[in-house]
Design an enzyme around this catalytic site. Structure first.
Site, PDB file in Angstrom:
ATOM      1  CG  ASN A  51       3.205   9.291   1.958  1.00 34.16           C
ATOM      2  OD1 ASN A  51       4.091   9.622   1.176  1.00 34.16           O
ATOM      3  ND2 ASN A  51       2.240  10.125   2.328  1.00 34.16           N
ATOM      4  CG  HIS A  94       5.445   3.811  -3.709  1.00 37.12           C
ATOM      5  ND1 HIS A  94       5.637   5.170  -3.722  1.00 37.12           N
ATOM      6  CD2 HIS A  94       5.301   3.442  -5.005  1.00 37.12           C
ATOM      7  CE1 HIS A  94       5.606   5.610  -4.970  1.00 37.12           C
ATOM      8  NE2 HIS A  94       5.410   4.581  -5.764  1.00 37.12           N
ATOM      9  CB  SER A 147       6.474  16.614  -7.088  1.00 33.38           C
ATOM     10  OG  SER A 147       6.983  15.284  -7.090  1.00 33.38           O
TER      11      SER A 147
END
Length: 261
Positions: free
Chosen positions: A114, A131, A202
């Site tokens: 995130n 990220h 996921s």
């Protein structure tokens, strides 16, 4: 899952955390959704609603960094919606529980996918943002990072005060390599990890998805915290089925109870 079996799963997860040498966590969009930030994919996702952004975002930045910065300063469409939503979001009990585990010397390190800065706002310290972080800028030459509010935007693109390199938002764009310093930190800590909490993800976006697989392949324990089954579920020793804001505080309480016994 019945209430009794859920309680047993939480206690089992707590025992794994206590008995492990080096515990890590990896978090994804699910924990941010609980703070009101929409996911990118799936029902209600920004890309589901507005379409996916160009897959060559980094190349477009390099071709016209001034235009990319102008869009960043005055975003439109889904970019504007996301910025407003992130600005209004607050850390939730899941973020706070991870800080509690760190304070208890249970959680040694965390990787987050995130970019919303909520882990740091909650108080997390030992953290790699694979990220990037939307509140920072980064020199693409020397990888120095600066708070966005302290980055001069008088000239676009901004220039790094350390090496005069070009500065962009720290958030990793499509087509942009993961910054080598962050990737190396993730790899080094995963090499030490014998127990990983996999939270709200996921586990399909690489290279982040490779880290829990590596832990599993080296004989470590994976503990999943997710309302839904995911691609990583078959590899997990324990799966806590529920939102992280519910499951993680219960896990903290279980660790405290076992330690006090």
């Amino acid at each position: 899952m019945s209430e009794s079996s859920q309680a047993e799963a939480i206690e089992q997860a707590a025992r794994f955390l206590i008995e492990s040498r080096y515990v890590m966590a990896m978090t994804g969009a699910g924990i941010s959704v609980e703070s009101g930030i929409p996911p990118f994919r799936g029902p209600g996702g920004l890309w589901t609603t507005y379409g996916e952004p160009p897959m060559n975002g980094y190349q477009r930045f390099l071709e016209n960094p001034k235009a990319a910065w102008e869009e960043r300063i005055n975003p439109t469409g889904p970019s504007a919606i996301l910025r407003e939503t992130v600005a209004a979001a607050e850390p939730n009990p899941g973020h706070e529980a991870l800080v509690a585990l760190e304070d208890m010397d249970i959680l040694q390190f965390m990787i987050t996918q995130n970019v919303d800065n909520l882990h740091r706002r909650a108080g997390s310290r030992n953290l790699a943002e694979i990220h990037g972080n939307s509140t920072l800028t980064r020199c693409i030459q020397c990888a120095s990072r600066y708070p966005l509010e302290e980055t001069s935007l008088d000239v676009l693109p901004p220039v790094c005060p350390k090496c005069n390199g070009m500065v962009k938002i720290d958030t990793v764009a499509f087509g942009e390599p993961i910054p080598p310093d962050v990737l190396a930190q993730c790899q080094q800590t995963t090499n030490r990890c014998d127990c990983m909490l996999v939270i709200g993800t996921s586990a399909t976006v690489f290279p982040a998805a490779a880290f829990p697989i590596q832990v599993c392949e080296s004989g470590g324990v994976l503990i999943e915290v997710n309302p839904y089954e995911s691609d990583i579920t078959p590899l997990c020793m324990v799966s806590l089925r529920g939102p992280s804001g519910d499951m993680l505080p219960q896990l903290v309480s279980a660790v405290q109870s076992l330690r006090g016994a």
